[in-house]
Design a protein around this motif. Structure first.
Motif, mmCIF file in Angstrom:
data_model
loop_
_atom_site.group_PDB
_atom_site.id
_atom_site.type_symbol
_atom_site.label_atom_id
_atom_site.label_comp_id
_atom_site.label_asym_id
_atom_site.label_seq_id
_atom_site.Cartn_x
_atom_site.Cartn_y
_atom_site.Cartn_z
ATOM 1 N N PHE A 15 10.969 5.663 -14.449
ATOM 2 C CA PHE A 15 10.526 6.947 -13.923
ATOM 3 C C PHE A 15 11.585 7.625 -13.060
ATOM 4 O O PHE A 15 11.315 8.652 -12.432
ATOM 5 C CB PHE A 15 9.251 6.774 -13.087
ATOM 6 N N GLY A 16 12.775 7.024 -13.006
ATOM 7 C CA GLY A 16 13.829 7.589 -12.173
ATOM 8 C C GLY A 16 13.736 7.188 -10.715
ATOM 9 O O GLY A 16 14.394 7.767 -9.857
ATOM 10 N N ILE A 17 12.904 6.183 -10.431
ATOM 11 C CA ILE A 17 12.730 5.697 -9.058
ATOM 12 C C ILE A 17 13.584 4.456 -8.850
ATOM 13 O O ILE A 17 13.519 3.516 -9.645
ATOM 14 C CB ILE A 17 11.250 5.363 -8.781
ATOM 15 N N PRO B 148 3.117 7.638 -7.426
ATOM 16 C CA PRO B 148 2.712 8.799 -8.220
ATOM 17 C C PRO B 148 3.489 10.069 -7.880
ATOM 18 O O PRO B 148 3.807 10.865 -8.770
ATOM 19 C CB PRO B 148 1.224 8.945 -7.888
ATOM 20 N N HIS B 149 3.804 10.255 -6.606
ATOM 21 C CA HIS B 149 4.570 11.437 -6.191
ATOM 22 C C HIS B 149 6.003 11.368 -6.719
ATOM 23 O O HIS B 149 6.532 12.368 -7.237
ATOM 24 C CB HIS B 149 4.577 11.543 -4.669
ATOM 25 N N TRP C 219 0.839 -1.208 0.000
ATOM 26 C CA TRP C 219 0.000 0.000 0.000
ATOM 27 C C TRP C 219 0.870 1.253 0.000
ATOM 28 O O TRP C 219 0.566 2.224 -0.716
ATOM 29 C CB TRP C 219 -0.924 0.021 1.214
ATOM 30 N N VAL C 220 1.940 1.242 0.787
ATOM 31 C CA VAL C 220 2.833 2.404 0.828
ATOM 32 C C VAL C 220 3.459 2.635 -0.540
ATOM 33 O O VAL C 220 3.506 3.769 -1.037
ATOM 34 C CB VAL C 220 3.919 2.221 1.907
ATOM 35 N N ALA C 221 3.935 1.564 -1.167
ATOM 36 C CA ALA C 221 4.556 1.702 -2.486
ATOM 37 C C ALA C 221 3.560 2.265 -3.490
ATOM 38 O O ALA C 221 3.878 3.186 -4.265
ATOM 39 C CB ALA C 221 5.095 0.350 -2.957
ATOM 40 N N GLN C 222 2.341 1.734 -3.486
ATOM 41 C CA GLN C 222 1.328 2.219 -4.420
ATOM 42 C C GLN C 222 1.032 3.707 -4.187
ATOM 43 O O GLN C 222 0.805 4.456 -5.148
ATOM 44 C CB GLN C 222 0.038 1.413 -4.271
ATOM 45 N N ALA C 223 1.039 4.119 -2.934
ATOM 46 C CA ALA C 223 0.690 5.502 -2.609
ATOM 47 C C ALA C 223 1.797 6.495 -2.945
ATOM 48 O O ALA C 223 1.520 7.630 -3.342
ATOM 49 C CB ALA C 223 0.335 5.605 -1.127
ATOM 50 N N VAL C 224 3.057 6.084 -2.812
ATOM 51 C CA VAL C 224 4.158 7.041 -3.023
ATOM 52 C C VAL C 224 4.597 7.129 -4.479
ATOM 53 O O VAL C 224 5.139 8.161 -4.898
ATOM 54 C CB VAL C 224 5.387 6.709 -2.146
#
Length: 273
Positions: free
Chosen positions: A171-173, A122-123, A115-120
């Motif tokens: 995406f540079g992540i 987009p930012h 859930w944390v990965a999915q939420a961060v």
């Protein structure tokens, strides 16, 4: 414009999470520290009133995770380093664990991190940069009696993180699986849920307890410099074992597994697939 990075750390109220938050703050970084109970972070909040934001969060609640990440991103205007550290231990044999215990355990140790990965993402994608550090365990290479569900959850997180790293690299992540060794985190005390012991496993339970021993491991603060350096690397590794002793143990485990495969190679090759 400040060059300080913003860290979002789950499970930040004790153990490794607290140590990572403290090290980041001492290094001039900004931290959004999330935990079910943020009271233990009061001293850090007093010391770094402008650089620390505390968020009460249960990572098993997907809706709450997304709300918390929005608050975290708004606190300092961006997110740079995300540390998925929240977790607990379900201690007991596979047969002994109830459905509720198993689901609750995986809701935190696996689904919470998802859930944390999915939420961060987009930012981080909008910024074109970011780090996600997935805290797993040096023991994910194989299950062990009495801590099988802990290993299973961390192994699942290992696997999904490898997939995640491939998906978000464009995406540079950058994603690193951080395979932690044994540290004095309170995992076997405050972070433990225990099954009701079945007498059939009494001898094995005693054997496992003797194997664990009384050594709680080194101070989590001794692992923090590794995390700080890892977070600053332009090209970090996809996975990293943290702990000198743990590194040796993992190498021995990998060698034993390779030897077992070779011992049964002829049987494996009987099938054409």
């Amino acid at each position: 414009m400040s060059s300080a990075r913003t860290w979002f750390i789950t499970g930040a109220s004790r153990g490794l999470g607290y140590a990572f938050a403290e090290a980041a703050l001492a290094g001039g970084e900004r931290v959004v520290a999330a935990a079910r109970n943020v009271d233990p972070l009061a001293e850090l909040a007093d010391k770094y009133p402008d650089d620390l934001v505390r968020l009460a969060l249960d990572v098993s609640d997907r809706h709450a995770v997304f709300e918390a990440v929005e608050q975290a991103a708004a606190a300092f205007g961006r997110l740079d380093v995300v540390v998925n550290n929240a977790g607990g231990l379900l201690y007991g044999m596979v047969e002994e664990a109830t459905e509720e215990q198993i689901r609750d355990h995986l809701d935190v140790n696996f689904f919470g991190a998802v859930w944390v990965a999915q939420a961060v993402i987009p930012h981080l994608r909008a910024q074109g940069s970011g780090r996600i550090l997935q805290v797993t365990s040096m023991g994910t290479g194989g299950g062990m009696a009495s801590v099988g569900f802990y290993g299973a959850g961390k192994a699942a997180l290992d696997s999904i993180s490898e997939a995640l790293a491939m998906e978000v690299a464009q995406f540079g992540i950058k994603v690193t699986v951080v395979q932690m060794g044994g540290y004095a985190t309170g995992l076997f005390t405050a972070g433990t849920t225990a099954t009701t012991p079945d007498p059939a496993y009494e001898a094995l339970r005693a054997q496992m307890a003797e194997m664990w021993g009384d050594d709680v491991g080194p101070d989590p603060a001794t692992a923090a410099p590794v995390i700080m350096e890892l977070a600053g690397m332009p090209n970090p590794p996809r996975r990293l074992i943290v702990g000198s002793r743990s590194f040796d143990i993992v190498q021995e485990m990998d060698q034993a597994r390779a030897e077992q495969y070779r011992a049964w190679e002829s049987l494996s090759r009987m099938a054409p697939g």
